[in-house]
Design a protein around this motif. Structure first.
Motif, PDB file in Angstrom:
ATOM      1  N   GLU A 933       2.092  -2.164  -6.675  1.00  0.00           N
ATOM      2  CA  GLU A 933       2.224  -1.039  -5.747  1.00  0.00           C
ATOM      3  C   GLU A 933       1.627   0.234  -6.328  1.00  0.00           C
ATOM      4  O   GLU A 933       1.105   1.079  -5.589  1.00  0.00           O
ATOM      5  CB  GLU A 933       3.699  -0.836  -5.388  1.00  0.00           C
ATOM      6  N   THR A 934       1.704   0.370  -7.626  1.00  0.00           N
ATOM      7  CA  THR A 934       1.073   1.530  -8.261  1.00  0.00           C
ATOM      8  C   THR A 934      -0.426   1.528  -7.982  1.00  0.00           C
ATOM      9  O   THR A 934      -1.021   2.571  -7.694  1.00  0.00           O
ATOM     10  CB  THR A 934       1.331   1.507  -9.778  1.00  0.00           C
ATOM     11  N   ASN A 935      -1.031   0.361  -8.030  1.00  0.00           N
ATOM     12  CA  ASN A 935      -2.456   0.260  -7.721  1.00  0.00           C
ATOM     13  C   ASN A 935      -2.720   0.505  -6.240  1.00  0.00           C
ATOM     14  O   ASN A 935      -3.721   1.126  -5.871  1.00  0.00           O
ATOM     15  CB  ASN A 935      -2.977  -1.117  -8.127  1.00  0.00           C
ATOM     16  N   LYS A 936      -1.805   0.040  -5.393  1.00  0.00           N
ATOM     17  CA  LYS A 936      -2.010   0.210  -3.951  1.00  0.00           C
ATOM     18  C   LYS A 936      -1.834   1.658  -3.510  1.00  0.00           C
ATOM     19  O   LYS A 936      -2.286   2.033  -2.415  1.00  0.00           O
ATOM     20  CB  LYS A 936      -1.041  -0.681  -3.168  1.00  0.00           C
ATOM     21  N   GLU A 939      -4.937   3.143  -2.402  1.00  0.00           N
ATOM     22  CA  GLU A 939      -5.578   2.707  -1.161  1.00  0.00           C
ATOM     23  C   GLU A 939      -5.007   3.478   0.019  1.00  0.00           C
ATOM     24  O   GLU A 939      -4.123   2.998   0.732  1.00  0.00           O
ATOM     25  CB  GLU A 939      -5.367   1.199  -0.970  1.00  0.00           C
ATOM     26  N   ILE A 940      -5.473   4.672   0.244  1.00  0.00           N
ATOM     27  CA  ILE A 940      -4.939   5.517   1.313  1.00  0.00           C
ATOM     28  C   ILE A 940      -6.042   5.847   2.303  1.00  0.00           C
ATOM     29  O   ILE A 940      -7.226   5.815   1.989  1.00  0.00           O
ATOM     30  CB  ILE A 940      -4.335   6.815   0.751  1.00  0.00           C
ATOM     31  N   ASP A 941      -5.612   6.138   3.540  1.00  0.00           N
ATOM     32  CA  ASP A 941      -6.601   6.505   4.547  1.00  0.00           C
ATOM     33  C   ASP A 941      -6.807   8.014   4.550  1.00  0.00           C
ATOM     34  O   ASP A 941      -6.314   8.737   3.692  1.00  0.00           O
ATOM     35  CB  ASP A 941      -6.177   5.987   5.926  1.00  0.00           C
ATOM     36  N   SER A 946      -0.909   5.349   2.883  1.00  0.00           N
ATOM     37  CA  SER A 946      -1.338   4.016   2.475  1.00  0.00           C
ATOM     38  C   SER A 946      -1.246   3.057   3.660  1.00  0.00           C
ATOM     39  O   SER A 946      -0.530   3.302   4.638  1.00  0.00           O
ATOM     40  CB  SER A 946      -0.462   3.523   1.327  1.00  0.00           C
ATOM     41  N   ASN A 947      -1.958   1.940   3.547  1.00  0.00           N
ATOM     42  CA  ASN A 947      -1.856   0.917   4.583  1.00  0.00           C
ATOM     43  C   ASN A 947      -0.699  -0.036   4.328  1.00  0.00           C
ATOM     44  O   ASN A 947      -0.510  -1.003   5.064  1.00  0.00           O
ATOM     45  CB  ASN A 947      -3.175   0.131   4.690  1.00  0.00           C
ATOM     46  N   ARG A 950       5.591  -0.369   2.645  1.00  0.00           N
ATOM     47  CA  ARG A 950       6.543  -0.263   1.526  1.00  0.00           C
ATOM     48  C   ARG A 950       6.128   0.844   0.575  1.00  0.00           C
ATOM     49  O   ARG A 950       6.965   1.599   0.084  1.00  0.00           O
ATOM     50  CB  ARG A 950       6.632  -1.583   0.767  1.00  0.00           C
ATOM     51  N   VAL A 951       4.848   0.902   0.283  1.00  0.00           N
ATOM     52  CA  VAL A 951       4.368   1.948  -0.612  1.00  0.00           C
ATOM     53  C   VAL A 951       4.647   3.315  -0.003  1.00  0.00           C
ATOM     54  O   VAL A 951       5.117   4.237  -0.683  1.00  0.00           O
ATOM     55  CB  VAL A 951       2.872   1.767  -0.903  1.00  0.00           C
ATOM     56  N   ASN A 952       4.397   3.462   1.286  1.00  0.00           N
ATOM     57  CA  ASN A 952       4.674   4.737   1.952  1.00  0.00           C
ATOM     58  C   ASN A 952       6.161   5.064   1.937  1.00  0.00           C
ATOM     59  O   ASN A 952       6.563   6.205   1.700  1.00  0.00           O
ATOM     60  CB  ASN A 952       4.170   4.689   3.397  1.00  0.00           C
ATOM     61  N   PHE A 953       6.977   4.052   2.207  1.00  0.00           N
ATOM     62  CA  PHE A 953       8.424   4.242   2.188  1.00  0.00           C
ATOM     63  C   PHE A 953       8.893   4.696   0.803  1.00  0.00           C
ATOM     64  O   PHE A 953       9.693   5.616   0.664  1.00  0.00           O
ATOM     65  CB  PHE A 953       9.111   2.941   2.590  1.00  0.00           C
ATOM     66  N   LYS A 954       8.366   4.047  -0.227  1.00  0.00           N
ATOM     67  CA  LYS A 954       8.757   4.417  -1.584  1.00  0.00           C
ATOM     68  C   LYS A 954       8.255   5.815  -1.940  1.00  0.00           C
ATOM     69  O   LYS A 954       8.934   6.559  -2.662  1.00  0.00           O
ATOM     70  CB  LYS A 954       8.246   3.384  -2.586  1.00  0.00           C
TER      71      LYS A 954
END
Length: 1194
Positions: A933-936, A939-941, A946-947, A950-954
């Motif tokens: 998730e740290t890597n993801k 990956e943002i628009d 992020s797409n 979960r990453v956005n929620f965190k």
């Protein structure tokens, strides 16, 4: 028993637990009565903390059942419980009695008085039941009562002469012997390093203090320096230790408590605030402050009808006896323990069909028994004991880990994890959600610091919850058998077999040879047979064909060095358990033998028991000599092999050996085969004078190969480790004792092991599943088939075969109406005809992905098959928002399936004004992103989102923690969850406090949630509050569609986990067709209204809050951590050279890098001057979050 026989003459007294207390009701909704089973219960810390967590919650009755193999542990617990009930001694004195090694005279006298008082009450079950304690404290069997009586007698006798110099010197010598095990600073550091988990999430701050606390305890026997009057050996310890039973060197009373309160800044009014916050004994002060609160809470709980039951028994004996008791009244023929010839006979007045004793449980805690007894053994024994309630959970805990997380999970279940769990019908919840409120961050840090990591095996505490998969998948009591092709199933089972006994591999590495799992394996061939019996009830196939092919594979296997030596034991257990009868086990028995020990027998059974009387001196020689020899714990096996002059050479070994010291008694009959054996047990055991009696079951045919020349022996299990330890004494054969089968005083053959009246009964509580499941309206029949690639040993996909029975469905099929698949949740794929003309829901027992699924439609034959791949917890779209799910079942009580329940009012509250003491929080919450998730996060628009929901929620949760604490940027406790494209603000989150949660080693936001529904906003009830918002510092958290839906799906769990109120009869969740959340539509109600306005006084101090509070509900928001068994949870690139996290200010705020991209220093944000970045790109990517906290310095 289900584990190999370990002959340990020496034993540690684990009087004091060294892992932090847990809440035994963490899975059970507040207000629901619950039966709780604690296996390997140890001391009372878990029960004490559970009682504390009940204060202020809806009243309920808790029924605790505590099982431990040590009568000393149970006896100590009963003594303390009676003292707590009496309420005649201060909590300070109770602490001394339970934990300190030395006491003053009045306290020692109080113990003596209590023990002497209890002895006559413990005369019989009836006399105890008639006593003042009988309604609250109960014994599961009469032998446990007798054990506790003996412990009380020992304590009373020891207390009576506690002042004698001889007794004092003996106890001091015993403690000195233990101290010799950690006589260097390095040894102490190693012990206390593992104890640092008790101070999580501030464990790194305790690195220096805990060794000092340990030294203090082992220097004075008290957690703080003792006075001159404190010099009497505490009989709660001194009466229970001996030359062969020392107090464990890791004993440290404070480690059972949540010690972060000693290091975190707490507000003045915080619960559990230590009296001594700065002194050298602040850790002890923190533990004692908690004990002082927990003890009265337990007293209150027991006074309201809760019950504590105790049993001294092997956990497998107890669990399988409970399984048997739920459906029968006769004995299951289990011995209480290894090295014990007494059968476990539960109190027939309480346990049995139609009786009131708890035989099914809402939560089963197994401590870290999985490390020592095998998780597969644990699950097979406990899963059938779960109640038919959706929250019922088995918790397993592991401390040891080797290899990657995935390798560790495979080791845990002896095979491909999802495959084995499907075979068992029990799901690892956190594996599928890949989400926990429980932090492993401190575990990772201390694991990296642990010097034992060089051996390849290190300690990382990881806890998993397991539920029946019919409950987890939302189809209670409606889960059908799994259909698997015989050849395929035998391949899967053979893979489990190889993993179960991998320590026998001929190519085992030297490093693995020295791991504890290699020295003390968890399984014998009987364990594997029991696993097969369990699976036989869950899988539909041709079992004779499966077992035949499986045994062929095992017989021809050359990867395990001892497969052929143990195959006869395996076939014997398969016969006794009723799994399969191998033809040879019947056909090769000579029913009219003219020679040998079976001569004269009639009706000879296929399996018989062999008993060997081993002279005491021959077993004791293993333990003579050095300290290491005295502490030896060899794993023993029974042996059959031909003697000198035999016509063939072979060697059969048997790992399931029962041992007992005593005199063997033979009751002979007119018929030779009716010989009945019993053991007059030597109560002194290893310290007595009687011989050792070893018994094991063998195929009868094995005794008839060489009927007069067979040798019966007891050996140490051959392995590189045992050869190194025991060959100098026993020789290369590793033989302890051996005798000819015809030596009448040494070898006995009978139908059953001494003391048994039938074969032991396993898995009586496992019911067979239906081959096919009929639809709710009888219009379909569903068969579930497992798909396994030809070259693989794991289930890759599931095929739902749906026979259409209804006329309407058949007609639509024949008319070739188009069919579409829709996935409504991770477990269900709907088959939809046309434009919703008709639909059928296929319910799978595990999460599956519609993406990539295939269909087979037989329109003429009237069936449809959906082949769906098992979902990947890290990438499947159907699991993206399956984080903290809440479900409703027949009870209509919402159940948080994966969120531990918590009592917020009992958690310590942090003082966020002390910023310098709060820096640890930034590290904790920043690490709830896994490495992946740290890597993801990169990956943002274009919107900065992020797409990955979960990453956005965190990210949003991280922002809440940082702004609520003021650690990064500004400081506010008011947040708006906003979707600009869908009406703006959907809900408000108002933070009241940040609290420490010791049970999860984490922190939690204590908040009020105000959903802004259309009805509420248009009603005008909160108009003044909404107007006031414009003047308040409110952080807007911008979300997209996926994150908004995720917030709505997790909020019910966040509310349910901490509610102090009960759902009303008219609760919206109780209405027909209600779901959780109630709706995902914009402006619609998503939570029930039962908790609205149920907030503590002065919860928040916002203007006009009184108008909003009646529509707000309390919730607990925790960081959401990934699961170690699923993926790497920490990116080690953000750690310093020491393996510790570097300070947040020394890293890029976005990527965690410690230097600028151009190789120079990090650059500060030019506006706030607070945060640093490695590049302009990272600063831009972080702006979505940072802009809400970025303020120019005044």
């Amino acid at each position: 028993m289900l584990t190999p026989t370990v002959a340990s003459r020496f034993g540690w007294l684990y009087a004091v637990g060294n892992t932090p207390a847990i809440n035994l009701t963490r899975a059970v909704p507040h207000g629901e009565d619950a039966a709780l089973l604690s296996l390997g219960c140890g001391d009372l810390r878990n029960m004490l903390y559970t009682a504390y967590a009940e204060k202020g919650l809806p009243d309920r009755v808790l029924d605790f059942t505590c099982c431990d193999i040590s009568e000393k542990i149970i006896g100590r617990n009963v003594l303390l419980l009676t003292l707590i009930i009496d309420n005649e001694i201060t909590t300070g004195s109770l602490w001394d009695i339970y934990y300190h090694l030395y006491l003053d005279e009045p306290t020692a006298a109080a113990i003596q008085q209590q023990a002497e008082k209890l002895v006559p009450l413990l005369d019989t079950l009836q006399s105890w039941s008639d006593s003042k304690y009988g309604k609250t404290l109960k014994f599961c069997d009469v032998d446990t009562l007798c054990d506790v009586r003996r412990v009380c007698q020992l304590v009373a006798a020891c207390a009576g002469n506690g002042c004698s110099r001889d007794r004092h010197d003996e106890f001091t010598e015993s403690l000195n012997t233990t101290r010799a095990f950690f006589d260097s600073d390095a040894d102490i550091a190693g012990v206390t390093m593992l104890g640092m988990r008790s101070t999580a999430p501030l464990s790194l701050r305790s690195k220096m203090d805990l060794p000092d606390a340990h030294r203090q305890y082992w220097k004075d026997g008290t957690v703080t320096p003792k006075g001159k009057s404190v010099d009497i050996p505490n009989p709660m310890f001194s009466s229970l230790v001996s030359e062969t039973g020392l107090l464990h060197y890791g004993a440290d009373p404070v480690l059972g408590y949540h010690l972060a309160t000693a290091y975190a800044p707490l507000v003045a009014s915080s619960p559990l605030k230590p009296k001594d916050e700065k002194g050298p004994f602040k850790v002890a002060s923190a533990a004692q402050a908690q004990f002082a609160e927990w003890v009265p809470a337990l007293r209150d709980l027991l006074g309201k009808g809760s019950v504590v039951r105790t049993v001294v028994a092997d956990v497998f004996a107890f669990c399988h006896s409970l399984q048997h008791a739920s459906s029968s009244t006769w004995s299951p023929n289990w011995f209480r323990r290894k090295l014990d010839s007494k059968p476990l006979n539960l109190d027939s007045g309480v346990y049995g069909k139609g009786k009131t004793g708890p035989m099914f449980f809402d939560m089963i805690d197994t401590s870290n028994l999985s490390d020592h007894l095998g998780a597969l053994n644990i699950l097979v024994s406990t899963a059938p004991l779960l109640t038919a309630r959706p929250w019922a959970t088995v918790y397993t805990e592991t401390l040891k880990r080797t290899g990657t997380p995935q390798e560790a999970f495979r080791t845990l279940l002896c095979g491909h994890a999802t495959t084995v769990s499907l075979l068992l019908g029990i799901s690892p919840i956190q594996f599928w959600t890949n989400a926990k409120a429980e932090s492993h961050v401190d575990e990772i840090f201390t694991g990296l610091m642990d010097q034992k990591k060089q051996s390849g095996e290190h300690q990382i505490l990881s806890r998993l919850g397991w539920k029946r998969d019919d409950h987890f998948s939302g189809q209670p009591d409606n889960r059908g058998s799994l259909h698997i092709d015989p050849k395929t199933l035998s391949r899967i089972l053979f893979d489990v077999y190889l993993e179960m006994f991998k320590e026998e591999r001929l190519d085992t590495s030297f490093q693995r040879m020295n791991m504890e799992s290699a020295v003390y394996p968890c399984f014998h061939r009987g364990s594997f047979a029991v696993f097969l019996k369990f699976v036989k009830h869950r899988v539909a196939t041709d079992w004779e064909a499966v077992c035949g092919d499986l045994l062929d594979k095992i017989a021809t296997d050359r990867t395990l060095g001892l497969s052929s030596n143990y195959i006869q034991e395996l076939t014997a257990h398969l016969y006794m358990l009723g799994v399969v009868v191998e033809p040879w086990i019947l056909n090769e028995v000579n029913q009219r033998p003219e020679t040998g020990i079976l001569r004269g027998w009639r009706n000879i059974p296929p399996v018989v028991a062999v008993t060997l009387v081993v002279p005491r001196r021959t077993i004791l020689r293993v333990y003579e000599g050095s300290r290491e020899a005295k502490m030896a714990a060899p794993t023993l096996v029974g042996s059959l092999k031909p003697g000198p002059g035999a016509s063939s050479q072979w060697h059969n070994m048997y790992g399931n050996v029962h041992l007992a010291f005593g005199d063997l008694k033979a009751a002979r009959s007119t018929r030779a085969e009716d010989l009945r054996l019993s053991i007059d047990q030597d109560r002194l055991g290893w310290e007595g004078s009687s011989p050792l009696v070893a018994s094991f079951y063998v195929p009868t045919a094995a005794l008839q190969v060489e009927p007069e020349k067979t040798l019966v022996g007891l050996y140490v299990t051959p392995s590189p480790q045992s050869m190194r330890l025991y060959a100098p004494v026993l020789g290369l054969e590793m033989k302890i004792f051996e005798a000819g089968v015809l030596e009448e005083s040494k070898v006995f053959v009978s139908k059953l092991i001494p003391g048994q009246t039938a074969y032991p009964i396993f898995c009586r509580g496992v019911g067979a599943l239906k081959d096919v499941i009929e639809g709710d309206h009888g219009d379909t029949k569903l068969k579930m088939v497992a798909d396994i690639p030809a070259s693989e040993c794991h289930i890759g996909s599931l095929t739902g075969h749906l026979d259409i029975i209804s006329d309407k469905g058949k007609k639509l099929l024949k008319e070739k109406v188009p069919i579409e698949l829709r996935q409504t949740n991770p477990f269900t794929i709907d088959i939809v005809f046309g434009n919703n003309v008709l639909s059928y829901g296929l319910k799978f027992p595990a999460p599956v992905s519609k993406e990539g699924s295939r269909t087979r439609v037989a329109r003429a034959s009237g069936y449809i098959e959906v082949i769906a791949a098992l979902a990947d917890p890290t990438s499947a779209e159907c699991l993206a928002d399956f984080v903290f799910p809440t479900a409703i079942f027949s009870s209509r009580v919402p159940v948080a399936l994966n969120m531990p329940h918590v009592n917020l009012d009992r958690l310590a509250a942090l003082d966020v004004e002390k910023k310098d003491d709060m820096r640890w929080l930034a590290t904790l919450v920043s690490l709830h992103f896994s490495k992946r998730e740290t890597n993801k996060r990169e990956e943002i628009d274009k919107s900065g989102i992020s797409n990955d929901p979960r990453v956005n929620f965190k990210e949003s949760v991280f922002t809440m923690f940082m702004l609520a604490s003021g650690l990064q940027g500004g400081e506010t406790g008011l947040f708006a969850i906003s979707h600009p494209g869908r009406g703006g603000i959907h809900m408000l989150v108002v933070v009241s406090a940040i609290r420490l949660d010791g049970d999860t080693a984490s922190a939690v936001l204590d908040v009020a949630i105000l959903p802004l529904t259309t009805d509420l906003v248009t009603s005008g009830k909160i108009e003044e509050f909404l107007l006031m918002l414009r003047s308040l510092e409110c952080a807007t958290i911008t979300v997209n569609d996926a994150e908004l839906a995720l917030w709505k799906k997790v909020l019910p769990s966040m509310v349910e986990r901490c509610r102090t109120w009960s759902h009303r009869d008219d609760c919206e969740y109780r209405k027909k067709g209600a779901t959780v959340p109630l709706s995902l539509e914009d402006g619609k109600q998503l939570l029930c209204s039962c908790g609205n306005g149920q907030l503590p006084d002065n919860f928040v101090g916002l203007p006009e809050w009184d108008s909003a509070a009646p529509n707000a509900v309390r919730a607990a928001i925790s960081p959401t951590f990934a699961v170690p068994f699923v993926e790497e949870i920490v990116d080690t690139s953000i750690l310093g050279d020491s393996g510790l996290p570097t300070a947040a200010g020394d890293r890029c705020r976005k990527c965690g890098g410690r230097g600028a991209a151009d190789g120079g220093a990090l650059k500060r944000c030019q506006r706030c001057r607070e945060v640093k970045y490695c590049s302009v790109e990272c600063q831009k990517k972080d702006w979505k979050t940072h802009r809400m906290e970025c303020n120019e310095p005044e």
